[in-house]
Design an enzyme around this catalytic site. Structure first.
Site, PDB file in Angstrom:
ATOM      1  N   SER A 140      18.368 -15.724 -49.065  1.00 53.95           N
ATOM      2  CA  SER A 140      17.161 -16.545 -48.917  1.00 53.95           C
ATOM      3  C   SER A 140      16.269 -16.358 -50.139  1.00 53.95           C
ATOM      4  O   SER A 140      15.968 -15.224 -50.524  1.00 53.95           O
ATOM      5  CB  SER A 140      16.435 -16.094 -47.647  1.00 53.95           C
ATOM      6  OG  SER A 140      15.272 -16.860 -47.462  1.00 53.95           O
TER       7      SER A 140
ATOM      8  N   CYS B 223       8.668 -11.196 -37.916  1.00 52.97           N
ATOM      9  CA  CYS B 223       8.655 -11.933 -36.659  1.00 52.97           C
ATOM     10  C   CYS B 223       8.255 -11.056 -35.489  1.00 52.97           C
ATOM     11  O   CYS B 223       7.806 -11.551 -34.463  1.00 52.97           O
ATOM     12  CB  CYS B 223       9.992 -12.603 -36.402  1.00 52.97           C
ATOM     13  SG  CYS B 223      11.368 -11.740 -37.086  1.00 52.97           S
TER      14      CYS B 223
END
Ligand code: PLP
Length: 396
Positions: A206, A332
């Site tokens: 990513s 998260c």
């Protein structure tokens, strides 16, 4: 007030050189990279240059690189896509208890939605996964083994090459091959990665973790891997991921990969020295601190520490008030009071796990950032501990 960013594992700032490279692709070179006209082809050339560059970094061929919207999509495609494509002969997935939720939830989805059998292999107390335990979990109907390259919370680097070697050896004795996936979201751009040396068939990365833009990443898929697409439509990326290509993002990923590759060794040394300085001085100035996970196999910028007697969340808030951004775990899971599944999986008790903080340094971190953390952190820990009846009662 001087702001300090020590949360590089959550995301990193886009390098100014990356922003400059991307800029023309928002407006001047905006055409669809799949359009036949010359303007489209100009965009297409930039995309294919990026694909070639990434493939070269991995020791792969360009056709093995599928651009995605980031690490989550790459992980989901690797897990769900290979599971679905191979369900005719196999129904078993092997992963570890310390994976990012992008892998864990994808595996659990295969179990709840399609009845896949899942083995989540535990790690050792030092945060490393034992290759023997992975191999022992593989069954005749195993489709995929997925083990992350380095953990996003502890930074602990996993023995991927060793597991890859073992899986390859097993495959020589089987009629159906087990695919091997690694989530390299925390390592691509930070550690040298060669897919053959690691023995992986699938690898996720990513861009925003190596000073590239958010919302773009890739999945390396070894030639011959049977994998269904998750996105169906215009058949982009050789039918493996439909959707108009994110040309500016892919150009940004390319530029970020180039900068990361050209500076990898020197940056690793610089960031490790900063991290070590932080750890040495935290240890010297705050009693009873414990590092979570081995220091021996760890990403250079990562320091994950338990401060017994203090809620990590309270520490985070106090540091934030002083302009210092850190994390209690993966991005998260922050904002929730739950203990990190990774620290729990390492056998750390829930109270200690909840007292942990993750500092992650990166390209734009400097000594002054570490100094500022050292100025603020020890008195904050002392103040919070003074307010903690549990810590005082324990007499520590
Ligand atoms: N895998 C790991 C190990 C990560 O750290 C992250 C991001 O936090 C992801 C996957 C998800 O990547 P992205 O944010 O690009 O979807």
């Amino acid at each position: 007030m001087r702001k300090v960013y020590a949360d590089y594992a959550a995301t990193s700032p886009c390098d100014p050189g990356v922003v400059r490279r991307m800029e023309p692709f928002f407006a001047a070179v905006f055409a669809n990279a799949h359009s036949a006209h010359a303007q489209g082809q100009e965009a297409r050339t930039a995309v294919e240059d990026a694909r070639e560059y990434v493939a070269d970094m991995l020791g792969a061929v360009p056709g093995e690189v599928v651009f995605t919207s980031g690490g989550t999509e790459a992980d989901n495609t690797a897990v769900i896509g290979t599971y679905l494509a191979n369900r005719g002969w196999g129904n078993h997935l092997v992963t570890t208890t310390i994976e990012h939720h992008a892998v864990l939830e994808a595996v659990r989805y295969c179990a709840s939605r399609f009845g896949a059998r899942v083995s989540e292999v535990a790690c050792s107390p030092d945060g490393r996964v034992d290759p023997d335990r992975i191999v022992a979990a593989i069954a005749p109907d195993t489709v995929l083994v997925s083990v992350m390259h380095a953990n996003n919370e502890t930074g602990v680097i996993q023995p991927i090459a060793e597991i890859g070697e073992r899986v390859r050896a097993l495959n020589r004795t089987r009629s159906h091959r087990v695919y091997f996936h690694t989530d390299a979201v925390q390592t691509f751009g930070h550690l040298p990665i060669a897919v053959d040396a690691l023995g992986v068939d699938l690898l996720s990365a990513s861009a925003h973790k190596f000073c590239g833009p958010k919302g773009v990443g890739f999945l390396y898929v070894r030639t011959g891997t049977r994998m269904d697409a998750l996105l169906h439509g215009g058949g982009h990326e050789d039918g493996r991921r439909s959707s108009t290509l994110n040309t500016p993002g892919i150009v940004g990923l390319h530029a970020a990969a180039r900068i990361a590759r050209e500076n990898m060794a020197s940056e690793a040394d610089r960031v490790r020295a900063l991290r070590d300085m932080l750890w040495d001085r935290v240890r010297a100035s705050v009693p009873d601190v414990v590092v979570n996970g081995t220091m021996e196999h760890r990403l250079d910028g990562n320091l994950n520490v338990a401060f017994p007697g203090v809620e990590g969340e309270s520490l985070l808030v106090a540091l934030d008030a002083a302009g210092i951004a850190v994390s209690t775990g993966s991005a998260c899971s922050s904002g929730s009071q739950e203990a990190s599944h990774v620290l729990l999986a390492m056998g750390i008790d829930p109270v200690t796990a909840r007292s942990s903080l993750r500092f992650t340094l990166g390209r734009f971190s400097g000594e002054e950032d570490v100094q500022r953390i050292l100025e603020v952190l020890p008195p904050v820990v002392t103040r919070l501990r003074d307010m903690s009846p549990v810590y005082r009662k324990a007499g520590t």
